[in-house]
Design a protein around this motif. Sequence first.
Motif, PDB file in Angstrom:
ATOM      1  N   PRO A  69       0.721  -1.127   0.214  1.00 34.92           N
ATOM      2  CA  PRO A  69       0.146   0.200   0.298  1.00 34.92           C
ATOM      3  C   PRO A  69       0.877   0.870   0.170  1.00 34.92           C
ATOM      4  O   PRO A  69       0.518   2.658  -0.221  1.00 34.92           O
ATOM      5  N   LEU A  70       2.020   1.516   0.179  1.00 34.01           N
ATOM      6  CA  LEU A  70       2.775   2.164   0.590  1.00 34.01           C
ATOM      7  C   LEU A  70       3.720   2.781  -0.265  1.00 34.01           C
ATOM      8  O   LEU A  70       5.060   3.481   0.246  1.00 34.01           O
ATOM      9  N   ALA A  71       4.225   1.727  -0.947  1.00 31.75           N
ATOM     10  CA  ALA A  71       5.328   1.654  -2.203  1.00 31.75           C
ATOM     11  C   ALA A  71       5.102   2.420  -3.181  1.00 31.75           C
ATOM     12  O   ALA A  71       4.136   3.246  -3.833  1.00 31.75           O
ATOM     13  N   GLY A  72       6.430   3.288  -3.398  1.00 36.43           N
ATOM     14  CA  GLY A  72       6.572   3.915  -4.339  1.00 36.43           C
ATOM     15  C   GLY A  72       6.525   5.312  -4.064  1.00 36.43           C
ATOM     16  O   GLY A  72       6.241   6.469  -4.701  1.00 36.43           O
ATOM     17  N   TYR A  73       6.083   6.042  -2.613  1.00 35.58           N
ATOM     18  CA  TYR A  73       6.073   6.558  -1.657  1.00 35.58           C
ATOM     19  C   TYR A  73       4.343   7.445  -2.460  1.00 35.58           C
ATOM     20  O   TYR A  73       4.870   9.470  -2.154  1.00 35.58           O
ATOM     21  N   GLY A  74       3.672   6.906  -2.087  1.00 35.04           N
ATOM     22  CA  GLY A  74       2.322   7.476  -2.609  1.00 35.04           C
ATOM     23  C   GLY A  74       1.836   5.605  -1.520  1.00 35.04           C
ATOM     24  O   GLY A  74       2.012   4.990  -1.179  1.00 35.04           O
ATOM     25  N   ILE A  75       0.300   6.342  -1.825  1.00 41.53           N
ATOM     26  CA  ILE A  75      -0.617   5.564  -0.860  1.00 41.53           C
ATOM     27  C   ILE A  75      -1.416   5.121  -2.791  1.00 41.53           C
ATOM     28  O   ILE A  75      -1.724   5.717  -2.591  1.00 41.53           O
ATOM     29  N   ARG A  76      -1.224   3.497  -2.513  1.00 39.61           N
ATOM     30  CA  ARG A  76      -2.546   2.937  -3.489  1.00 39.61           C
ATOM     31  C   ARG A  76      -3.864   3.342  -3.068  1.00 39.61           C
ATOM     32  O   ARG A  76      -4.050   3.514  -2.225  1.00 39.61           O
ATOM     33  N   GLY A  77      -4.572   3.727  -4.280  1.00 43.03           N
ATOM     34  CA  GLY A  77      -5.469   3.979  -4.415  1.00 43.03           C
ATOM     35  C   GLY A  77      -6.100   5.715  -4.482  1.00 43.03           C
ATOM     36  O   GLY A  77      -7.536   5.938  -4.890  1.00 43.03           O
ATOM     37  N   VAL A  78      -4.910   6.360  -3.718  1.00 39.09           N
ATOM     38  CA  VAL A  78      -5.282   7.752  -4.090  1.00 39.09           C
ATOM     39  C   VAL A  78      -4.923   7.737  -5.667  1.00 39.09           C
ATOM     40  O   VAL A  78      -3.356   7.942  -5.561  1.00 39.09           O
ATOM     41  N   ASP A  79      -5.472   8.821  -5.751  1.00 37.68           N
ATOM     42  CA  ASP A  79      -5.042   9.195  -7.300  1.00 37.68           C
ATOM     43  C   ASP A  79      -4.700  10.526  -7.382  1.00 37.68           C
ATOM     44  O   ASP A  79      -4.179  11.090  -7.947  1.00 37.68           O
ATOM     45  N   ASN A  80      -4.527  11.173  -6.799  1.00 37.12           N
ATOM     46  CA  ASN A  80      -4.181  12.205  -6.386  1.00 37.12           C
ATOM     47  C   ASN A  80      -2.835  12.850  -6.007  1.00 37.12           C
ATOM     48  O   ASN A  80      -2.489  12.454  -4.660  1.00 37.12           O
ATOM     49  N   ARG A  81      -2.045  12.453  -6.229  1.00 37.41           N
ATOM     50  CA  ARG A  81       0.074  12.466  -6.514  1.00 37.41           C
ATOM     51  C   ARG A  81       0.284  13.253  -5.499  1.00 37.41           C
ATOM     52  O   ARG A  81       0.630  12.915  -4.122  1.00 37.41           O
ATOM     53  N   PHE A  82       0.015  14.554  -5.023  1.00 37.54           N
ATOM     54  CA  PHE A  82       0.315  15.702  -4.614  1.00 37.54           C
ATOM     55  C   PHE A  82       0.091  14.457  -2.975  1.00 37.54           C
ATOM     56  O   PHE A  82       0.756  15.305  -2.215  1.00 37.54           O
ATOM     57  N   LEU A  83      -1.748  14.779  -2.968  1.00 37.36           N
ATOM     58  CA  LEU A  83      -2.847  13.818  -1.341  1.00 37.36           C
ATOM     59  C   LEU A  83      -1.695  12.801  -1.533  1.00 37.36           C
ATOM     60  O   LEU A  83      -1.174  12.417   0.010  1.00 37.36           O
ATOM     61  N   SER A  84      -1.303  12.503  -2.144  1.00 40.98           N
ATOM     62  CA  SER A  84      -0.867  10.862  -1.710  1.00 40.98           C
ATOM     63  C   SER A  84       0.765  10.680  -1.138  1.00 40.98           C
ATOM     64  O   SER A  84       0.695  10.011  -0.319  1.00 40.98           O
ATOM     65  N   THR A  85       1.268  11.206  -1.715  1.00 36.55           N
ATOM     66  CA  THR A  85       2.681  11.798  -1.851  1.00 36.55           C
ATOM     67  C   THR A  85       2.619  12.690   0.024  1.00 36.55           C
ATOM     68  O   THR A  85       3.486  12.044   1.418  1.00 36.55           O
ATOM     69  N   GLY A  86       1.529  13.694   0.683  1.00 41.52           N
ATOM     70  CA  GLY A  86       1.769  14.092   1.359  1.00 41.52           C
ATOM     71  C   GLY A  86       1.410  12.914   2.934  1.00 41.52           C
ATOM     72  O   GLY A  86       1.558  12.434   3.725  1.00 41.52           O
ATOM     73  N   LEU A  87       0.268  11.993   2.911  1.00 36.75           N
ATOM     74  CA  LEU A  87       0.042  11.424   3.523  1.00 36.75           C
ATOM     75  C   LEU A  87       0.759   9.856   3.313  1.00 36.75           C
ATOM     76  O   LEU A  87       0.983   9.843   4.777  1.00 36.75           O
ATOM     77  N   SER A  88       1.114   9.906   2.501  1.00 43.12           N
ATOM     78  CA  SER A  88       2.169   8.197   2.653  1.00 43.12           C
ATOM     79  C   SER A  88       3.764   8.788   3.762  1.00 43.12           C
ATOM     80  O   SER A  88       3.586   7.914   4.985  1.00 43.12           O
TER      81      SER A  88
END
Length: 145
Positions: A69-88
């Motif tokens: 779920p946290l691979a690639g400096y993001g959260i799988r399933g969150v489409d907004n890249r800025f939000l995904s990176t920040g949340l991870s």
Amino acid sequence: MRRRNWGFVLGGLLVALLLAGVVSNYASPHPDGLDSSLLKGCTVNAAGEITGGSCPGQQAKNHELSDSPLAGYGIRGVDNRFLSTGLSGVLGVLLTFALGGGLFRLARRHGPAGPAAPAGSGGGPAGEAGDTDPADAGRRAAHAG
């Protein structure tokens, strides 16, 4: 822990959360020097795929956890890249803080029974083992007798 220490810890946590949640989005899109060095000698397209040449990166394989779920400096399933990176980043800071805090609590509970006074410091009760200053011992003996 004293009140002053809690303020310092919470202030540090707030700074770490701010850096992980917001500032991390402005970091270099190619942060890993190892990955870029493995591509030397190859031609790469805009998507980062090897299209020709010869380089060590051609033998690279996906990691076992690349689908986590946290691979690639993001959260799988969150489409907004800025939000995904920040949340991870925020989740990583909170998990690290919780794990570190738990380990420190365990170490503190299972640590020595109390602080030991250095030899000759006179920090303990009169006649305590470790008092090596003869003048202090003489004064205590005269005062006690």
